[in-house]
Every structure is written in structure tokens, then in C-alpha cells.
Design an enzyme around this catalytic site. Structure first.
Site, short mmCIF file in Angstrom:
data_model
loop_
_atom_site.label_atom_id
_atom_site.label_comp_id
_atom_site.label_asym_id
_atom_site.label_seq_id
_atom_site.Cartn_x
_atom_site.Cartn_y
_atom_site.Cartn_z
N TYR A 159 18.55 -14.07 -31.45
CA TYR A 159 18.12 -14.90 -30.33
C TYR A 159 18.76 -14.43 -29.03
O TYR A 159 18.09 -14.29 -28.00
CB TYR A 159 18.48 -16.36 -30.61
CG TYR A 159 18.15 -17.29 -29.47
CD1 TYR A 159 16.85 -17.74 -29.27
CD2 TYR A 159 19.15 -17.74 -28.60
CE1 TYR A 159 16.54 -18.59 -28.22
CE2 TYR A 159 18.85 -18.60 -27.56
CZ TYR A 159 17.54 -19.03 -27.37
OH TYR A 159 17.24 -19.87 -26.33
N LYS A 195 16.86 -13.01 -25.55
CA LYS A 195 16.96 -13.63 -24.23
C LYS A 195 17.53 -12.65 -23.19
O LYS A 195 17.18 -12.70 -22.01
CB LYS A 195 17.79 -14.90 -24.31
CG LYS A 195 17.09 -16.02 -25.07
CD LYS A 195 15.70 -16.31 -24.50
CE LYS A 195 15.01 -17.45 -25.22
NZ LYS A 195 13.68 -17.78 -24.65
#
Length: 292
Positions: A193, A197
Site C-alpha cells: 500500500y 501511494k
């Protein structure tokens, strides 16, 4: 596709707004307004997506919502419908898997003819967060996050830009990133994750460079929003782990978690003309988490 509310909609009326630029004669009260504009929100059934949709209605805009489910699944979806009716706005919902290139093109072709105002803004909220130790984390789950969070964001942003170029309209893109694109998260294992990002931060800069300076195409500003920890149903599970809530609260300078409503003004700022000289930037709204 389902048409949720169309306010006082008649024949399509495409009233173009001025390109985003400085104008000292404009009242400050207009700089956050989105009158005569349509804003597309992906990941619209999430808490940030629904909250932003209501804020767009309050600022005079129409909203096209997209998410992967066939119909809206947000527990607060009635708030979105009620806001559309209250402000006489047009609201529609389309099911979309942002990773499906053909589906993205098809859904854009479906909703564009239905708009009463030009498409002028995109808020890309669609994303997936999975956690687990990297030594055991399945690569297919890692790839799935990158596919949704990065490739899916790119596909929707590209389709948005193509439509603006076709219509010769200026516009603004807001890609939802995260403070996790800058730092790691204590207490949880989220390598995939976090990497995705960080990819959104770089995608923002790269698209802004292309669409802000290329001769022959309208100005399209591209910025990202990096939220801090948000208290939602999506984080409720993680917060049940012993010590995590105190950890997260203590990791920022305001000593609390944020709520979805605190991202309304930042997103409206980036969508509206108040941010006319802002592109290729990340607006970090993290309670000071990254500033220690």
C-alpha cells in the site's frame, strides 16, 4: 448506471467556465465554488467519496459517482441523494472496475452525453489497502493493490484528460494519495500500500508536467491529497489491535485521528479556482504526522 437525482435538469446546458487563472476582481467567496461544473468521483461509496460529493453539491456542482459495486453501497448514501435534491443538482452513479481499460472508456462514453454541465474535475478516491508481513504477503495481492491504486488511477485520469482535450475545456484533477507515500506506518505491515501511494505522488507530478505545459491542449491541473489516519469503518479493524489507536494518535501533532469531513475544504480548494497556480503538488493533511 443508475440516475439517483437530477434536480431541475432540462436539456443539456454546457456553460464553459473561464480557464483557471488569477483574477483579483473575483470575490474570495467564488474561489471555492464549482458552479456549472461536473465533478467525477471514483471510489465514491467510500466515506471520503460520499463526503466530497456532498461538498461539491453545496458548492454548486453536479457529480458523477463511480465505484465497483453495481449500486451504491455506502451507509450514508442517503446523505448524498438528499444533498443533490436540496441543491437542485444532478447526481448519477455508474459501476466501474477502474482496472478495466475498456470499461473505463465505455462508461465515459455513456455518462458524457448525459451531463448538463461540462466535466471539469476528477477526484480519484478508488483504492485498496491490504496488510500483512512482507515475508508471507502473496504477490498476487501486491499486484492487485498496484493495479487498483496506481494503474486504475492512471486509466481514469487519462480518460478524464482525453475528454477535456476533446471538448477543449480546462479542468482539475485530485488524486487521493496518502501520508503513507512518505513514511511507513508503525504497528501495521503495509509495504505494498505504501509503495502504491508513493507511486501516486510521482504520477501526480508527471501528469501535471504533461498537461500543464503542452502546447495545443487545454490546461489540466493535477494535484494529490495525502490524508492522515481517518476514523472510518475501514480503519475500525486495525484500531481494535491492542495499542494501535494510542500509537496512531500519538504519531501526529494534533493527538487525534481525523474524520472524513476534514477533507472537504482541501479537495474543494484543489478543484476550484482558488488553487489556480497550484499543480504537480501534494497537499498533506495529516495532523503533522510527517513533520516530526
Amino acid at each position: 448506471m443508475s440516475s439517483i437525482s437530477d434536480g431541475n435538469v432540462h436539456a443539456p446546458e454546457h456553460r464553459e467556465t473561464k480557464p483557471s487563472q488569477g483574477d483579483p476582481a473575483r470575490p474570495v467567496s467564488e474561489l471555492f465554488r464549482l458552479d456549472h461544473r461536473t465533478i467525477l468521483i471514483t471510489g465514491a461509496s467510500g466515506f471520503v467519496g460520499t463526503t466530497v460529493a456532498v461538498a461539491v453539491f453545496e458548492s454548486g456542482g453536479d457529480v458523477v459517482c463511480m465505484d465497483v459495486a453495481p449500486t451504491p453501497t455506502a451507509s450514508n448514501w442517503s446523505d448524498v441523494e438528499n444533498a443533490a435534491k436540496k441543491h437542485g443538482a444532478q447526481l448519477s452513479y455508474y459501476s466501474l472496475d477502474v482496472t478495466d481499460e475498456n470499461a473505463v472508456a465505455e462508461q465515459f462514453a455513456r455518462f458524457i452525453p448525459t451531463l448538463r454541465y461540462p466535466l471539469k474535475g476528477l477526484v480519484a478516491c478508488a483504492g485498496l489497502s491490504l496488510d500483512g508481513p512482507s515475508t508471507e504477503f502473496p504477490v498476487d495481492r501486491f499486484r492487485r493493490m498496484l493495479d487498483i491504486n496506481v494503474a486504475g488511477t492512471f486509466l481514469v485520469a487519462r480518460a478524464f484528460a482525453r475528454e477535456l482535450i476533446r471538448a477543449n475545456n480546462s479542468g482539475s484533477v485530485v488524486l487521493v494519495a496518502s501520508m503513507s507515500g512518505y513514511v511507513t506506518n508503525k504497528g501495521v505491515d503495509t509495504a505494498g500500500y505504501n509503495a502504491s501511494k508513493a507511486g501516486i505522488h510521482q504520477l501526480t507530478r508527471s501528469l501535471a508536467a504533461e498537461w500543464g505545459s503542452r502546447v495545443g491542449i487545454p490546461l489540466i491541473r493535477v494535484n494529490s491529497l495525502s490524508p492522515g489516519y481517518i476514523r472510518t469503518a475501514a480503519t475500525a479493524g486495525a484500531l481494535q489491535k491492542p495499542g494501535i489507536e494510542n500509537q496512531w494518535i500519538g504519531d501526529n501533532m494534533l493527538y487525534r485521528l481525523s474524520t472524513p469531513d476534514e477533507y472537504r475544504a482541501p479537495v474543494l480548494f484543489m478543484l476550484g479556482d482558488g488553487s489556480s497556480f497550484m499543480t504537480g503538488s501534494d497537499l498533506r493533511v495529516d495532523g503533522g504526522h510527517c513533520s516530526w
